[in-house]
Write a protein that holds these residues in place. Structure first.
Motif, PDB file in Angstrom:
ATOM      1  N   GLN A  99      -1.043 -40.179  41.229  1.00 59.54           N
ATOM      2  CA  GLN A  99      -1.823 -38.955  41.227  1.00 59.54           C
ATOM      3  C   GLN A  99      -1.030 -37.849  41.909  1.00 59.54           C
ATOM      4  O   GLN A  99      -0.176 -38.109  42.743  1.00 59.54           O
ATOM      5  N   LYS A 100      -1.361 -36.632  41.550  1.00 60.84           N
ATOM      6  CA  LYS A 100      -0.715 -35.483  42.178  1.00 60.84           C
ATOM      7  C   LYS A 100      -1.195 -35.382  43.621  1.00 60.84           C
ATOM      8  O   LYS A 100      -2.383 -35.433  43.898  1.00 60.84           O
ATOM      9  N   GLN A 101      -0.252 -35.276  44.555  1.00 60.05           N
ATOM     10  CA  GLN A 101      -0.570 -35.210  45.980  1.00 60.05           C
ATOM     11  C   GLN A 101      -0.477 -33.769  46.470  1.00 60.05           C
ATOM     12  O   GLN A 101       0.325 -32.995  45.975  1.00 60.05           O
ATOM     13  N   THR A 102      -1.267 -33.444  47.470  1.00 57.94           N
ATOM     14  CA  THR A 102      -1.162 -32.129  48.090  1.00 57.94           C
ATOM     15  C   THR A 102      -0.077 -32.170  49.168  1.00 57.94           C
ATOM     16  O   THR A 102       0.034 -33.155  49.898  1.00 57.94           O
ATOM     17  N   VAL A 103       0.725 -31.131  49.211  1.00 63.94           N
ATOM     18  CA  VAL A 103       1.825 -31.077  50.177  1.00 63.94           C
ATOM     19  C   VAL A 103       1.791 -29.797  51.005  1.00 63.94           C
ATOM     20  O   VAL A 103       2.724 -29.518  51.748  1.00 63.94           O
ATOM     21  N   THR A 104       0.711 -29.068  50.921  1.00 66.91           N
ATOM     22  CA  THR A 104       0.639 -27.781  51.624  1.00 66.91           C
ATOM     23  C   THR A 104       0.640 -27.945  53.137  1.00 66.91           C
ATOM     24  O   THR A 104       0.987 -27.007  53.851  1.00 66.91           O
ATOM     25  N   HIS A 105       0.281 -29.116  53.626  1.00 68.02           N
ATOM     26  CA  HIS A 105       0.238 -29.361  55.068  1.00 68.02           C
ATOM     27  C   HIS A 105       1.591 -29.787  55.626  1.00 68.02           C
ATOM     28  O   HIS A 105       1.760 -29.864  56.835  1.00 68.02           O
ATOM     29  N   MET A 106       2.562 -30.053  54.781  1.00 70.06           N
ATOM     30  CA  MET A 106       3.847 -30.571  55.255  1.00 70.06           C
ATOM     31  C   MET A 106       4.662 -29.493  55.954  1.00 70.06           C
ATOM     32  O   MET A 106       4.636 -28.329  55.576  1.00 70.06           O
ATOM     33  N   ARG A 107       5.384 -29.926  56.987  1.00 73.78           N
ATOM     34  CA  ARG A 107       6.187 -29.038  57.820  1.00 73.78           C
ATOM     35  C   ARG A 107       7.591 -29.586  57.973  1.00 73.78           C
ATOM     36  O   ARG A 107       7.874 -30.738  57.649  1.00 73.78           O
ATOM     37  N   VAL A 108       8.490 -28.781  58.529  1.00 73.86           N
ATOM     38  CA  VAL A 108       9.887 -29.156  58.726  1.00 73.86           C
ATOM     39  C   VAL A 108      10.013 -30.056  59.951  1.00 73.86           C
ATOM     40  O   VAL A 108       9.673 -29.641  61.065  1.00 73.86           O
ATOM     41  N   PHE A 109      10.494 -31.280  59.733  1.00 75.09           N
ATOM     42  CA  PHE A 109      10.655 -32.232  60.825  1.00 75.09           C
ATOM     43  C   PHE A 109      11.581 -31.648  61.891  1.00 75.09           C
ATOM     44  O   PHE A 109      12.610 -31.065  61.596  1.00 75.09           O
ATOM     45  N   GLY A 110      11.188 -31.805  63.151  1.00 74.56           N
ATOM     46  CA  GLY A 110      12.023 -31.377  64.266  1.00 74.56           C
ATOM     47  C   GLY A 110      11.892 -29.922  64.650  1.00 74.56           C
ATOM     48  O   GLY A 110      12.544 -29.471  65.593  1.00 74.56           O
ATOM     49  N   CYS A 111      11.047 -29.178  63.951  1.00 74.10           N
ATOM     50  CA  CYS A 111      10.912 -27.759  64.288  1.00 74.10           C
ATOM     51  C   CYS A 111      10.076 -27.596  65.557  1.00 74.10           C
ATOM     52  O   CYS A 111       9.379 -28.500  66.001  1.00 74.10           O
ATOM     53  N   VAL A 112      10.146 -26.418  66.118  1.00 71.93           N
ATOM     54  CA  VAL A 112       9.343 -26.083  67.290  1.00 71.93           C
ATOM     55  C   VAL A 112       7.904 -25.877  66.832  1.00 71.93           C
ATOM     56  O   VAL A 112       7.648 -25.277  65.790  1.00 71.93           O
ATOM     57  N   ALA A 113       6.984 -26.431  67.598  1.00 73.79           N
ATOM     58  CA  ALA A 113       5.566 -26.303  67.277  1.00 73.79           C
ATOM     59  C   ALA A 113       4.798 -26.050  68.564  1.00 73.79           C
ATOM     60  O   ALA A 113       5.121 -26.612  69.610  1.00 73.79           O
ATOM     61  N   TYR A 114       3.810 -25.196  68.472  1.00 74.90           N
ATOM     62  CA  TYR A 114       2.962 -24.912  69.624  1.00 74.90           C
ATOM     63  C   TYR A 114       1.584 -25.505  69.364  1.00 74.90           C
ATOM     64  O   TYR A 114       0.887 -25.085  68.440  1.00 74.90           O
ATOM     65  N   ALA A 115       1.242 -26.510  70.167  1.00 70.51           N
ATOM     66  CA  ALA A 115      -0.068 -27.144  70.053  1.00 70.51           C
ATOM     67  C   ALA A 115      -1.069 -26.370  70.894  1.00 70.51           C
ATOM     68  O   ALA A 115      -0.791 -26.045  72.054  1.00 70.51           O
ATOM     69  N   HIS A 116      -2.205 -26.076  70.326  1.00 70.51           N
ATOM     70  CA  HIS A 116      -3.262 -25.397  71.070  1.00 70.51           C
ATOM     71  C   HIS A 116      -3.787 -26.322  72.159  1.00 70.51           C
ATOM     72  O   HIS A 116      -4.061 -27.497  71.927  1.00 70.51           O
ATOM     73  N   VAL A 117      -3.912 -25.788  73.365  1.00 70.71           N
ATOM     74  CA  VAL A 117      -4.474 -26.542  74.484  1.00 70.71           C
ATOM     75  C   VAL A 117      -5.958 -26.181  74.562  1.00 70.71           C
ATOM     76  O   VAL A 117      -6.302 -25.024  74.818  1.00 70.71           O
ATOM     77  N   PRO A 118      -6.851 -27.161  74.329  1.00 68.15           N
ATOM     78  CA  PRO A 118      -8.294 -26.861  74.349  1.00 68.15           C
ATOM     79  C   PRO A 118      -8.745 -26.323  75.703  1.00 68.15           C
ATOM     80  O   PRO A 118      -8.167 -26.645  76.744  1.00 68.15           O
ATOM     81  N   ASP A 119      -9.787 -25.508  75.664  1.00 69.25           N
ATOM     82  CA  ASP A 119     -10.321 -24.899  76.879  1.00 69.25           C
ATOM     83  C   ASP A 119     -10.609 -25.940  77.957  1.00 69.25           C
ATOM     84  O   ASP A 119     -10.375 -25.702  79.145  1.00 69.25           O
ATOM     85  N   GLN A 120     -11.104 -27.107  77.547  1.00 68.45           N
ATOM     86  CA  GLN A 120     -11.483 -28.147  78.503  1.00 68.45           C
ATOM     87  C   GLN A 120     -10.281 -28.698  79.272  1.00 68.45           C
ATOM     88  O   GLN A 120     -10.433 -29.279  80.342  1.00 68.45           O
ATOM     89  N   LEU A 121      -9.077 -28.536  78.739  1.00 70.25           N
ATOM     90  CA  LEU A 121      -7.892 -29.112  79.364  1.00 70.25           C
ATOM     91  C   LEU A 121      -7.022 -28.101  80.104  1.00 70.25           C
ATOM     92  O   LEU A 121      -5.924 -28.424  80.538  1.00 70.25           O
ATOM     93  N   ARG A 122      -7.508 -26.875  80.214  1.00 72.80           N
ATOM     94  CA  ARG A 122      -6.691 -25.887  80.927  1.00 72.80           C
ATOM     95  C   ARG A 122      -7.542 -25.055  81.868  1.00 72.80           C
ATOM     96  O   ARG A 122      -8.749 -24.972  81.719  1.00 72.80           O
ATOM     97  N   LYS A 123      -6.844 -24.460  82.819  1.00 73.54           N
ATOM     98  CA  LYS A 123      -7.499 -23.564  83.778  1.00 73.54           C
ATOM     99  C   LYS A 123      -7.438 -22.147  83.224  1.00 73.54           C
ATOM    100  O   LYS A 123      -6.722 -21.871  82.255  1.00 73.54           O
ATOM    101  N   LYS A 124      -8.098 -21.256  83.890  1.00 71.43           N
ATOM    102  CA  LYS A 124      -8.273 -19.882  83.409  1.00 71.43           C
ATOM    103  C   LYS A 124      -6.948 -19.186  83.064  1.00 71.43           C
ATOM    104  O   LYS A 124      -6.834 -18.508  82.058  1.00 71.43           O
TER     105      LYS A 124
END
Length: 178
Positions: A99-124
């Motif tokens: 079947q045809k697969q979706t690939v729109t979510h794929m990214r470049v391996f090893g690139c810089v990425a910024y993960a969002h830190v949820p409010d519950q895990l950070r201070k003001k």
């Protein structure tokens, strides 16, 4: 593995052909095959041409891994993540019957990425993003696997901003354009 494969594809393993590696000729493994009705076949000694498909697939995987690591100047310690990411990509490549697969979510391996830190895990005044290296896709959820070289922790996150033309320079702990 047997149970996983059979449940995933809806078919039983009937025949297993392997080389004569010690892990495949042990009495425990041969007994397992007998008990589960799996016919065991072996290739002739020193004849990799009898395993042509798997040898070529392994070569393809290794070539992709080498390329991915070199493209982003990542050390060899990332080889396992690169292999997992490579197999993920190859399993989504088009096939004749697939079947045809979706690939729109794929990214470049090893690139810089910024993960969002949820409010519950950070201070003001803490940063809302954590700088990481993209190392693959999570098997258990629709999320990305990221590695933070500073904290040496693996992060699974769906909320990620990717900078695909940058790579992490571990020796200087900064990013570089590639």
């Amino acid at each position: 593995f047997k149970t996983l494969v059979e449940k995933q594809c809806g078919h039983y393993i009937k025949v297993l052909r392997t080389d004569r590696g010690g892990e495949y000729i042990s009495q425990d493994f041969l007994r397992f095959c007998r008990e589960n009705g799996i016919q065991k076949q072996f290739t002739a000694r020193y004849t990799p041409q009898q395993n042509g498909v798997s040898v070529r697939k392994n070569r393809t995987i290794l070539n992709m891994v080498r390329s991915m690591l070199k493209a982003k100047h990542l050390p060899h310690e990332y080889w396992a993540e690169a292999v997992t990411c490579t197999v993920y990509i190859l399993n989504r490549c088009p096939t004749k019957a697939g079947q045809k697969q979706t690939v729109t979510h794929m990214r470049v391996f090893g690139c810089v990425a910024y993960a969002h830190v949820p409010d519950q895990l950070r201070k003001k005044l803490d940063s809302k993003g954590e700088k990481c290296v993209f190392v693959g896709y999570c098997d258990e959820s629709k999320a990305y696997k990221l590695y933070n070289p500073s904290t040496k922790k693996l992060i699974v996150s769906r909320d990620v901003q990717f900078i695909e033309d940058e790579a992490w320079d571990e020796s200087l702990e900064r990013t570089v354009n590639v």
